[in-house]
Design a protein around this motif. Sequence first.
Motif, PDB file in Angstrom:
ATOM      1  N   VAL A  17     -49.848 -30.644 -76.882  1.00 62.10           N
ATOM      2  CA  VAL A  17     -49.751 -31.383 -78.141  1.00 62.10           C
ATOM      3  C   VAL A  17     -50.921 -31.039 -79.058  1.00 62.10           C
ATOM      4  O   VAL A  17     -50.752 -30.894 -80.272  1.00 62.10           O
ATOM      5  N   GLY A  18     -52.111 -30.881 -78.494  1.00 57.06           N
ATOM      6  CA  GLY A  18     -53.265 -30.514 -79.300  1.00 57.06           C
ATOM      7  C   GLY A  18     -53.123 -29.152 -79.943  1.00 57.06           C
ATOM      8  O   GLY A  18     -53.485 -28.956 -81.115  1.00 57.06           O
ATOM      9  N   ILE A  19     -52.579 -28.215 -79.207  1.00 59.57           N
ATOM     10  CA  ILE A  19     -52.374 -26.874 -79.760  1.00 59.57           C
ATOM     11  C   ILE A  19     -51.295 -26.896 -80.838  1.00 59.57           C
ATOM     12  O   ILE A  19     -51.438 -26.252 -81.887  1.00 59.57           O
ATOM     13  N   LEU A  24     -49.926 -26.843 -86.614  1.00 59.10           N
ATOM     14  CA  LEU A  24     -49.337 -27.503 -87.780  1.00 59.10           C
ATOM     15  C   LEU A  24     -50.380 -27.769 -88.861  1.00 59.10           C
ATOM     16  O   LEU A  24     -50.110 -27.600 -90.051  1.00 59.10           O
ATOM     17  N   LEU A  25     -51.582 -28.182 -88.449  1.00 60.63           N
ATOM     18  CA  LEU A  25     -52.636 -28.442 -89.431  1.00 60.63           C
ATOM     19  C   LEU A  25     -53.145 -27.164 -90.083  1.00 60.63           C
ATOM     20  O   LEU A  25     -53.522 -27.160 -91.246  1.00 60.63           O
ATOM     21  N   SER A  26     -53.162 -26.083 -89.353  1.00 63.52           N
ATOM     22  CA  SER A  26     -53.691 -24.833 -89.894  1.00 63.52           C
ATOM     23  C   SER A  26     -52.669 -24.084 -90.734  1.00 63.52           C
ATOM     24  O   SER A  26     -53.034 -23.426 -91.706  1.00 63.52           O
ATOM     25  N   ASN A  27     -51.397 -24.169 -90.385  1.00 55.78           N
ATOM     26  CA  ASN A  27     -50.394 -23.321 -91.024  1.00 55.78           C
ATOM     27  C   ASN A  27     -49.353 -24.047 -91.853  1.00 55.78           C
ATOM     28  O   ASN A  27     -48.801 -23.464 -92.780  1.00 55.78           O
ATOM     29  N   VAL A  28     -49.049 -25.291 -91.533  1.00 50.15           N
ATOM     30  CA  VAL A  28     -47.942 -25.962 -92.196  1.00 50.15           C
ATOM     31  C   VAL A  28     -48.433 -27.027 -93.177  1.00 50.15           C
ATOM     32  O   VAL A  28     -48.179 -26.940 -94.370  1.00 50.15           O
ATOM     33  N   VAL A  29     -49.149 -28.026 -92.697  1.00 53.74           N
ATOM     34  CA  VAL A  29     -49.522 -29.168 -93.528  1.00 53.74           C
ATOM     35  C   VAL A  29     -50.844 -28.932 -94.249  1.00 53.74           C
ATOM     36  O   VAL A  29     -50.952 -29.172 -95.444  1.00 53.74           O
ATOM     37  N   LYS A  30     -51.869 -28.481 -93.568  1.00 56.90           N
ATOM     38  CA  LYS A  30     -53.195 -28.123 -94.090  1.00 56.90           C
ATOM     39  C   LYS A  30     -53.989 -29.287 -94.670  1.00 56.90           C
ATOM     40  O   LYS A  30     -55.019 -29.072 -95.283  1.00 56.90           O
ATOM     41  N   ASP A  31     -53.527 -30.512 -94.559  1.00 54.70           N
ATOM     42  CA  ASP A  31     -54.282 -31.677 -95.021  1.00 54.70           C
ATOM     43  C   ASP A  31     -54.117 -32.780 -93.986  1.00 54.70           C
ATOM     44  O   ASP A  31     -52.996 -33.240 -93.748  1.00 54.70           O
ATOM     45  N   ASN A  32     -55.226 -33.188 -93.370  1.00 52.05           N
ATOM     46  CA  ASN A  32     -55.131 -34.157 -92.290  1.00 52.05           C
ATOM     47  C   ASN A  32     -54.656 -35.521 -92.787  1.00 52.05           C
ATOM     48  O   ASN A  32     -53.991 -36.249 -92.064  1.00 52.05           O
ATOM     49  N   ARG A  33     -54.926 -35.879 -94.040  1.00 53.26           N
ATOM     50  CA  ARG A  33     -54.444 -37.161 -94.565  1.00 53.26           C
ATOM     51  C   ARG A  33     -52.923 -37.183 -94.657  1.00 53.26           C
ATOM     52  O   ARG A  33     -52.280 -38.176 -94.301  1.00 53.26           O
ATOM     53  N   LEU A  34     -52.341 -36.096 -95.136  1.00 50.83           N
ATOM     54  CA  LEU A  34     -50.887 -36.008 -95.229  1.00 50.83           C
ATOM     55  C   LEU A  34     -50.261 -36.007 -93.838  1.00 50.83           C
ATOM     56  O   LEU A  34     -49.225 -36.646 -93.608  1.00 50.83           O
ATOM     57  N   LEU A  84     -60.000 -31.687 -85.545  1.00 46.80           N
ATOM     58  CA  LEU A  84     -59.177 -30.556 -85.133  1.00 46.80           C
ATOM     59  C   LEU A  84     -59.055 -29.519 -86.242  1.00 46.80           C
ATOM     60  O   LEU A  84     -59.052 -28.318 -85.977  1.00 46.80           O
ATOM     61  N   LEU A  85     -58.986 -29.983 -87.474  1.00 43.46           N
ATOM     62  CA  LEU A  85     -58.878 -29.069 -88.612  1.00 43.46           C
ATOM     63  C   LEU A  85     -60.175 -28.315 -88.844  1.00 43.46           C
ATOM     64  O   LEU A  85     -60.158 -27.135 -89.195  1.00 43.46           O
ATOM     65  N   SER A  86     -61.303 -28.965 -88.615  1.00 43.28           N
ATOM     66  CA  SER A  86     -62.589 -28.321 -88.893  1.00 43.28           C
ATOM     67  C   SER A  86     -63.183 -27.617 -87.684  1.00 43.28           C
ATOM     68  O   SER A  86     -64.110 -26.817 -87.841  1.00 43.28           O
ATOM     69  N   GLY A  87     -62.688 -27.893 -86.485  1.00 48.10           N
ATOM     70  CA  GLY A  87     -63.261 -27.298 -85.284  1.00 48.10           C
ATOM     71  C   GLY A  87     -62.251 -26.512 -84.482  1.00 48.10           C
ATOM     72  O   GLY A  87     -61.092 -26.372 -84.861  1.00 48.10           O
ATOM     73  N   GLU A  88     -62.721 -25.997 -83.385  1.00 44.55           N
ATOM     74  CA  GLU A  88     -61.870 -25.253 -82.463  1.00 44.55           C
ATOM     75  C   GLU A  88     -61.109 -26.217 -81.561  1.00 44.55           C
ATOM     76  O   GLU A  88     -61.682 -27.189 -81.069  1.00 44.55           O
ATOM     77  N   ALA A  89     -59.836 -25.935 -81.349  1.00 44.97           N
ATOM     78  CA  ALA A  89     -59.019 -26.785 -80.483  1.00 44.97           C
ATOM     79  C   ALA A  89     -59.552 -26.784 -79.056  1.00 44.97           C
ATOM     80  O   ALA A  89     -59.483 -27.803 -78.365  1.00 44.97           O
ATOM     81  N   SER A  90     -60.122 -25.671 -78.619  1.00 43.33           N
ATOM     82  CA  SER A  90     -60.638 -25.579 -77.251  1.00 43.33           C
ATOM     83  C   SER A  90     -61.898 -26.410 -77.052  1.00 43.33           C
ATOM     84  O   SER A  90     -62.313 -26.623 -75.912  1.00 43.33           O
ATOM     85  N   ILE A  91     -62.499 -26.886 -78.121  1.00 43.03           N
ATOM     86  CA  ILE A  91     -63.673 -27.756 -78.016  1.00 43.03           C
ATOM     87  C   ILE A  91     -63.285 -29.210 -78.262  1.00 43.03           C
ATOM     88  O   ILE A  91     -63.704 -30.106 -77.531  1.00 43.03           O
ATOM     89  N   VAL A  92     -62.486 -29.441 -79.281  1.00 38.97           N
ATOM     90  CA  VAL A  92     -62.144 -30.809 -79.685  1.00 38.97           C
ATOM     91  C   VAL A  92     -61.271 -31.497 -78.640  1.00 38.97           C
ATOM     92  O   VAL A  92     -61.533 -32.656 -78.270  1.00 38.97           O
ATOM     93  N   ILE A  93     -60.264 -30.836 -78.144  1.00 38.51           N
ATOM     94  CA  ILE A  93     -59.305 -31.468 -77.232  1.00 38.51           C
ATOM     95  C   ILE A  93     -59.952 -31.879 -75.899  1.00 38.51           C
ATOM     96  O   ILE A  93     -59.719 -32.995 -75.434  1.00 38.51           O
ATOM     97  N   PRO A  94     -60.787 -31.046 -75.262  1.00 35.34           N
ATOM     98  CA  PRO A  94     -61.443 -31.527 -74.036  1.00 35.34           C
ATOM     99  C   PRO A  94     -62.400 -32.702 -74.267  1.00 35.34           C
ATOM    100  O   PRO A  94     -62.532 -33.569 -73.409  1.00 35.34           O
TER     101      PRO A  94
END
Length: 119
Positions: A17-19, A24-34, A84-94
């Motif tokens: 789910v994190g990936i 989705l945040l990087s390629n589709v939506v690009k705004d965490n508020r939306l 998640l948008l500003s950092g690496e998924a491999s750091i934030v999710i753990p």
Amino acid sequence: MSWLVIALVSYFILAFVGIVDKFLLSNVVKDNRLYVFLIGVVGLLVFFGVPFTDFYFPGLFGFTLDFISGVFLIAALFLFYKALLSGEASIVIPIIGGGIPVVVFILSVLLLKATYSTT
């Protein structure tokens, strides 16, 4: 089912789910508020399924607690997606996956007066 299997499967689902969220945040939506708004709207769609279920109204106090819980969920999702948008998924999710059990343990001891033993 063994607790180890349940823990491994749940962390696999959390990673998946994190990936997907990062994609989705990087390629589709690009705004965490939306993205948080869209997740909240999808969550509200549950109310449309209420007539088709055996719904039990928890009372005014229970409903208030449920509403406050939902507000905290939206706030937590906003912060999670921002990280998640500003950092690496491999750091934030753990960090999130490892922090949740620690916070639940501390809150259960402080608020619920739970006691745990090593045996």
